[in-house]
Design a protein around this motif. Sequence first.
Motif, PDB file in Angstrom:
ATOM      1  N   UNK A  50       0.846  -1.189   0.000  1.00  0.00           N
ATOM      2  CA  UNK A  50       0.000   0.000   0.000  1.00  0.00           C
ATOM      3  C   UNK A  50       0.883   1.241   0.000  1.00  0.00           C
ATOM      4  N   UNK A  51       0.293   2.348  -0.455  1.00  0.00           N
ATOM      5  CA  UNK A  51       1.036   3.599  -0.538  1.00  0.00           C
ATOM      6  C   UNK A  51       0.124   4.747  -0.129  1.00  0.00           C
ATOM      7  N   UNK A  52       0.704   5.715   0.566  1.00  0.00           N
ATOM      8  CA  UNK A  52      -0.066   6.842   1.073  1.00  0.00           C
ATOM      9  C   UNK A  52      -0.464   7.808  -0.035  1.00  0.00           C
ATOM     10  N   UNK A  53      -1.281   8.806   0.325  1.00  0.00           N
ATOM     11  CA  UNK A  53      -1.779   9.755  -0.665  1.00  0.00           C
ATOM     12  C   UNK A  53      -0.656  10.400  -1.482  1.00  0.00           C
ATOM     13  N   UNK A  54       0.363  10.835  -0.787  1.00  0.00           N
ATOM     14  CA  UNK A  54       1.438  11.568  -1.452  1.00  0.00           C
ATOM     15  C   UNK A  54       2.498  10.646  -2.049  1.00  0.00           C
ATOM     16  N   UNK A  55       2.481   9.386  -1.622  1.00  0.00           N
ATOM     17  CA  UNK A  55       3.532   8.464  -2.028  1.00  0.00           C
ATOM     18  C   UNK A  55       4.710   8.443  -1.078  1.00  0.00           C
ATOM     19  N   UNK A  56       4.657   9.236  -0.031  1.00  0.00           N
ATOM     20  CA  UNK A  56       5.775   9.329   0.883  1.00  0.00           C
ATOM     21  C   UNK A  56       5.918   8.168   1.845  1.00  0.00           C
ATOM     22  N   UNK A  57       4.850   7.401   2.014  1.00  0.00           N
ATOM     23  CA  UNK A  57       4.896   6.248   2.916  1.00  0.00           C
ATOM     24  C   UNK A  57       4.381   5.015   2.201  1.00  0.00           C
ATOM     25  N   UNK A  58       5.019   3.888   2.497  1.00  0.00           N
ATOM     26  CA  UNK A  58       4.612   2.622   1.895  1.00  0.00           C
ATOM     27  C   UNK A  58       4.564   1.532   2.964  1.00  0.00           C
ATOM     28  N   UNK A  59       3.911   0.443   2.630  1.00  0.00           N
ATOM     29  CA  UNK A  59       3.718  -0.668   3.567  1.00  0.00           C
ATOM     30  C   UNK A  59       3.647  -1.941   2.745  1.00  0.00           C
ATOM     31  N   UNK A  60       4.379  -2.979   3.178  1.00  0.00           N
ATOM     32  CA  UNK A  60       4.478  -4.212   2.407  1.00  0.00           C
ATOM     33  C   UNK A  60       4.179  -5.438   3.257  1.00  0.00           C
ATOM     34  N   UNK A  61       3.646  -6.441   2.605  1.00  0.00           N
ATOM     35  CA  UNK A  61       3.572  -7.754   3.227  1.00  0.00           C
ATOM     36  C   UNK A  61       4.983  -8.316   3.336  1.00  0.00           C
ATOM     37  N   UNK A  62       5.218  -9.101   4.385  1.00  0.00           N
ATOM     38  CA  UNK A  62       6.554  -9.666   4.589  1.00  0.00           C
ATOM     39  C   UNK A  62       7.000 -10.521   3.406  1.00  0.00           C
ATOM     40  N   UNK A  63       6.062 -11.164   2.755  1.00  0.00           N
ATOM     41  CA  UNK A  63       6.390 -12.093   1.664  1.00  0.00           C
ATOM     42  C   UNK A  63       6.972 -11.392   0.436  1.00  0.00           C
ATOM     43  N   UNK A  64       6.758 -10.081   0.305  1.00  0.00           N
ATOM     44  CA  UNK A  64       7.241  -9.368  -0.881  1.00  0.00           C
ATOM     45  C   UNK A  64       8.248  -8.272  -0.535  1.00  0.00           C
ATOM     46  N   UNK A  65       8.462  -8.040   0.736  1.00  0.00           N
ATOM     47  CA  UNK A  65       9.360  -6.967   1.165  1.00  0.00           C
ATOM     48  C   UNK A  65      10.764  -7.186   0.593  1.00  0.00           C
ATOM     49  N   UNK A  66      11.328  -6.144   0.005  1.00  0.00           N
ATOM     50  CA  UNK A  66      12.650  -6.241  -0.604  1.00  0.00           C
ATOM     51  C   UNK A  66      12.640  -6.690  -2.047  1.00  0.00           C
ATOM     52  N   UNK A  67      11.515  -7.191  -2.516  1.00  0.00           N
ATOM     53  CA  UNK A  67      11.406  -7.640  -3.922  1.00  0.00           C
ATOM     54  C   UNK A  67      10.440  -6.771  -4.719  1.00  0.00           C
ATOM     55  N   UNK A  68       9.368  -6.313  -4.088  1.00  0.00           N
ATOM     56  CA  UNK A  68       8.341  -5.509  -4.758  1.00  0.00           C
ATOM     57  C   UNK A  68       8.435  -4.061  -4.291  1.00  0.00           C
ATOM     58  N   UNK A  69       8.096  -3.142  -5.195  1.00  0.00           N
ATOM     59  CA  UNK A  69       8.068  -1.721  -4.866  1.00  0.00           C
ATOM     60  C   UNK A  69       6.788  -1.098  -5.390  1.00  0.00           C
ATOM     61  N   UNK A  70       6.053  -0.447  -4.503  1.00  0.00           N
ATOM     62  CA  UNK A  70       4.850   0.258  -4.902  1.00  0.00           C
ATOM     63  C   UNK A  70       5.190   1.735  -5.055  1.00  0.00           C
ATOM     64  N   UNK A  71       4.611   2.364  -6.072  1.00  0.00           N
ATOM     65  CA  UNK A  71       4.811   3.794  -6.300  1.00  0.00           C
ATOM     66  C   UNK A  71       3.558   4.354  -6.950  1.00  0.00           C
ATOM     67  N   UNK A  72       3.478   5.670  -7.016  1.00  0.00           N
ATOM     68  CA  UNK A  72       2.309   6.296  -7.631  1.00  0.00           C
ATOM     69  C   UNK A  72       2.720   7.589  -8.317  1.00  0.00           C
ATOM     70  N   UNK A  73       1.915   7.963  -9.305  1.00  0.00           N
ATOM     71  CA  UNK A  73       2.070   9.213 -10.026  1.00  0.00           C
ATOM     72  C   UNK A  73       0.717   9.915  -9.971  1.00  0.00           C
ATOM     73  N   UNK A  74       0.605  10.925  -9.125  1.00  0.00           N
ATOM     74  CA  UNK A  74      -0.683  11.597  -8.935  1.00  0.00           C
ATOM     75  C   UNK A  74      -1.056  12.505 -10.104  1.00  0.00           C
ATOM     76  N   UNK A  75      -0.142  12.753 -11.003  1.00  0.00           N
ATOM     77  CA  UNK A  75      -0.476  13.489 -12.222  1.00  0.00           C
ATOM     78  C   UNK A  75      -1.115  12.548 -13.237  1.00  0.00           C
ATOM     79  N   UNK A  76      -0.606  11.341 -13.308  1.00  0.00           N
ATOM     80  CA  UNK A  76      -1.126  10.353 -14.253  1.00  0.00           C
ATOM     81  C   UNK A  76      -2.235   9.491 -13.648  1.00  0.00           C
ATOM     82  N   UNK A  77      -2.572   9.726 -12.393  1.00  0.00           N
ATOM     83  CA  UNK A  77      -3.608   8.932 -11.711  1.00  0.00           C
ATOM     84  C   UNK A  77      -3.309   7.432 -11.779  1.00  0.00           C
ATOM     85  N   UNK A  78      -2.072   7.091 -11.544  1.00  0.00           N
ATOM     86  CA  UNK A  78      -1.627   5.715 -11.730  1.00  0.00           C
ATOM     87  C   UNK A  78      -0.814   5.251 -10.525  1.00  0.00           C
ATOM     88  N   UNK A  79      -1.055   4.019 -10.128  1.00  0.00           N
ATOM     89  CA  UNK A  79      -0.235   3.359  -9.122  1.00  0.00           C
ATOM     90  C   UNK A  79       0.460   2.174  -9.788  1.00  0.00           C
TER      91      UNK A  79
END
Length: 122
Positions: A50-79
Amino acid sequence: QMQLVESGGGLVQAGGSLRLSCVASGRTFSSYVMGWFRQAPGKEREFVAAISWSGGSTYYADSVKGRFTISRDNIKNTVYLQMNSLKPEDLAVYYCAAKPDDLYATSGYEYWGQGTQVTVSS
């Protein structure tokens, strides 16, 4: 209502990478916490990231931590979900979801996409 449309799934060999995208419409994207979930065959849907409104904070399940990265672009309305070092157990349908707040709770998501299939071959 918010509409969410995922893309980017496919077939990849173990150890490979994929990037999923989810485009949102219908609501103010930057006002929503965005999350990724997955459901493997015969299993319940589980939280991935999961990722916060601004993208400044993220949260991961232990099973994917270190392998997956969540990000967002609030101009493109895309996560995005960048998935590296994929394993056969990552095989699932991946869904993006949105909720107004509470980044660190894995429940409470109000809007869901239709999902995109990720297949990892060994």
